[in-house]
Enzyme design. Structure first.
Site, mmCIF file in Angstrom:
data_model
loop_
_atom_site.group_PDB
_atom_site.id
_atom_site.type_symbol
_atom_site.label_atom_id
_atom_site.label_comp_id
_atom_site.label_asym_id
_atom_site.label_seq_id
_atom_site.Cartn_x
_atom_site.Cartn_y
_atom_site.Cartn_z
ATOM 1 C CB SER A 88 41.125 33.932 39.222
ATOM 2 O OG SER A 88 40.980 34.727 38.219
ATOM 3 C CG ASP A 109 39.393 36.756 41.020
ATOM 4 O OD1 ASP A 109 39.219 37.086 39.820
ATOM 5 O OD2 ASP A 109 40.257 37.227 41.636
ATOM 6 C CD GLU A 168 48.314 40.297 33.035
ATOM 7 O OE1 GLU A 168 49.337 39.494 33.105
ATOM 8 O OE2 GLU A 168 47.522 40.185 33.831
ATOM 9 C CB ALA A 169 46.107 40.337 26.022
#
Length: 589
Positions: free
Chosen positions: A66, A301, A393-394
């Site tokens: 990631s 990713d 998510e933030a």
């Protein structure tokens, strides 16, 4: 089941590379790429057994780290429904990877016995990777593990994480109806279980949406220009492929997508990408300073996205996951209320969400917000409790889930069975339209990257938060974060989520409101003396871990944590890092 080939491969090719205990978490296994081949081999073994346990349905194996540096890599498995590996199998993965070389066969036999696996069932694992230099050799190790148990491995080579999730989901839809497979999977032809099928469905749906929008008007000023930061990774490559497939007639004004950080010169995730933009609160390398034009950053990713823009004075403004969640919530609640659809909508957040966004969604939009432990797996699971479950998510990782009931109701309305069009509200006047394709948002993990454009296109909402009515009410906690170094990174929160019996934490806003109600104090707190929400929540969690899973909030809850105390706490944390991590929450081997 014959394990002789497994034993031979371990001895001659994939001996265990460390004595350190590892744990399979939200991100799977992740660490320095030069010591992961044996982990990959064992995960190939596990993927084969998981496929057999699921009656031969395809399992995905995504090789990526990631947003981590280019020297790292990792792997995470994808279940037949296109979602993350079932929680009960995370412990199985941990046990298998931590077993000594001589114990691996016994662990495999125990897995077969525990899940009553029929060894005769053919199995298949879909393998894909990002653009890291180490990914080729690690992919080969996964395939070796799969084939060592007599299963088949299908190598898709370079894909984004959302693409592999989609392909696995659609492929398994060919098995027929299942509560575990959504309507998209069960209604898609076999050819859609491919990269080309992914592009075809996404582009067709998006172009259809643009066509429904019609010609620009005073109430509909969708900004088509967008600059995309590809983080010098797989997202840049695949966005270019998608861009080439976005075609329409004269009645469609397609977005103009300009890609920078495309991997031709820069280094993966170095000074760029969604995680960089979110954690540093500034634009990535190479971002053109075009006032008012939308920018979007992927991670390595391409399963996270952060929007940002520059105003006319070149000041940076960010639309992170919390604001994206508010934008999506506003869109769907307007759609449901104005059309009279009987659908239950919910937003899922963690205790680390921007408290202002929680307040806005609950008190202005009147949409219920559920709080869960940190980690996408918890958010995704809770989102299934709603007809339309929204989570972001933030850091920009999220999506929208539709229940089978919601799919049925929407399809009835779209097909005209109810005799009326879907009514869409956008906050600046309403108009009627039929939505002919509800699959712009794929209902698996990490496809939230297309949601914002889907909503901006048919509405009069622009990316610029200052001009978007539904976002003006958000007092931004990010302004505090800009002036202070974050205590912990996003991935460190995931480490806390994986601690045993971690109690729920109460967001700062709730603590403050509780104190104000009880004490009826009529003075304004000097917020400059307090640390941001994340530090308060984390401090509470830290204090609570050894208190029988209970949080003591009987004291002065609004007093917060003084800055000097937070600095001392951060130093203590650095001195006592959790074994097996590098301090960012990623597992190192």
């Amino acid at each position: 089941m014959n394990f002789s080939k497994v034993k031979e491969k371990i001895k001659n090719g994939y001996p265990k590379g460390t004595d350190r205990s590892l744990s399979y978490g939200t991100a799977g296994f992740r660490g320095p790429a030069n010591n992961l081949d044996w982990v990959m081999f064992r995960m190939g073994l596990l993927g084969a057994l998981r496929s057999k346990s699921q009656k031969g349905r395809a399992i995905g194996a995504m090789i990526t780290a990631s947003h981590n540096p280019v020297g790292d890599n990792g792997i995470k498995l994808i279940d037949p429904n296109g979602e993350m590996l079932e929680a009960s199998w995370e412990g199985v993965a941990t046990d298998l990877v931590n077993a000594g070389d001589v114990d691996v066969i016994n662990v495999l036999k125990n897995i077969v016995a525990r899940f009553n696996i029929d060894a005769s069932i053919p199995a298949i694992v879909y393998v894909a990777q990002d653009t890291r230099p180490s990914s080729d050799i690690l992919s080969a190790a996964v395939r070796d593990g799969v084939e060592a148990l007599g299963a088949s491995a299908k190598d898709f080579h370079l894909l984004t994480t959302p693409q592999l999730h989609h392909i696995v989901n659609v492929q398994n839809g060919q098995f027929g109806s299942s509560d575990e497979l959504d309507a998209l999977a069960q209604s898609s032809p076999a050819q859609d279980a491919s990269e080309e099928g992914y592009y075809a469905k996404l582009s067709e749906a998006f172009v259809s949406l643009l066509r429904l929008r019609g010609e620009p008007s005073a109430e509909n000023h969708y900004e088509t220009d967008i600059y995309v930061d590809g983080s010098n990774g797989i997202g840049a490559m695949k966005m270019a492929s998608l861009r080439g497939r976005l075609t329409g007639g004269a009645d469609v004004k397609l977005p103009t997508i300009r890609i920078f950080n495309d991997g031709k010169a820069g280094v993966l995730n170095e000074g760029c990408g969604a995680d960089f933009v979110k954690t540093t609160q500034k634009a990535p390398k190479g971002a053109p300073y075009n006032g008012g034009i939308k920018h979007a950053s992927f991670d390595g990713d391409a399963d996270r996205i952060i929007y940002f823009y520059f105003d006319e004075a070149h000041a940076f403004h960010m639309l992170d996951g919390d604001k994206i969640s508010a934008l999506i919530s506003s869109f769907f609640i307007d759609l449901v209320r104005e059309s009279g659809l009987d659908l239950k909508i919910g937003v899922i957040q963690t205790a680390y969400a921007n408290g202002a966004s929680t307040n806005y969604i609950e008190n202005v939009l009147k949409v219920p917000v559920a709080c869960v432990s940190t980690g996408v797996k918890y958010l995704h699971h809770k989102a299934k409790d709603y007809d339309i479950g929204i989570y972001f998510e933030a850091n920009g990782h999220g999506t929208v889930l539709f229940s089978p009931r919601a799919e049925h109701i929407l399809q009835e309305r779209i097909s005209g069975a109810c005799g009326v069009d879907v009514v869409t509200g956008n906050g600046h006047g309403h108009h009627h339209r039929k939505r002919r394709d509800s699959h712009v948002v794929f209902k698996t993990d990490g496809d939230g990257a297309v949601v914002v454009e889907e909503i901006l296109a048919p509405s009069s909402t622009e990316c610029r938060p200052s001009d978007a009515e539904q976002l003006q009410a958000l007092p931004v906690d990010d302004e505090v974060l800009k002036s202070e170094e974050p205590v912990m990174s996003t991935e460190e929160y995931e480490v806390l989520a994986d601690l045993p019996a971690l109690p729920a934490v109460i967001p700062k806003d709730e603590l403050v409101l509780k104190h104000e109600r009880e004490e009826a104090q009529e003075f304004a707190l000097d917020t400059s003396k307090f640390v941001p929400l994340d530090e308060v929540a984390l401090k509470l969690a830290d204090n609570a871990i050894n208190k029988d899973n209970k949080i003591d909030i009987t004291g002065d809850a609004s007093s917060g944590v003084a800055k000097d105390e937070a600095v001392k706490w951060e130093k203590d944390l650095d001195a006592n890092k959790i074994a097996g991590t590098d301090g960012t929450g990623d597992l190192y081997v």
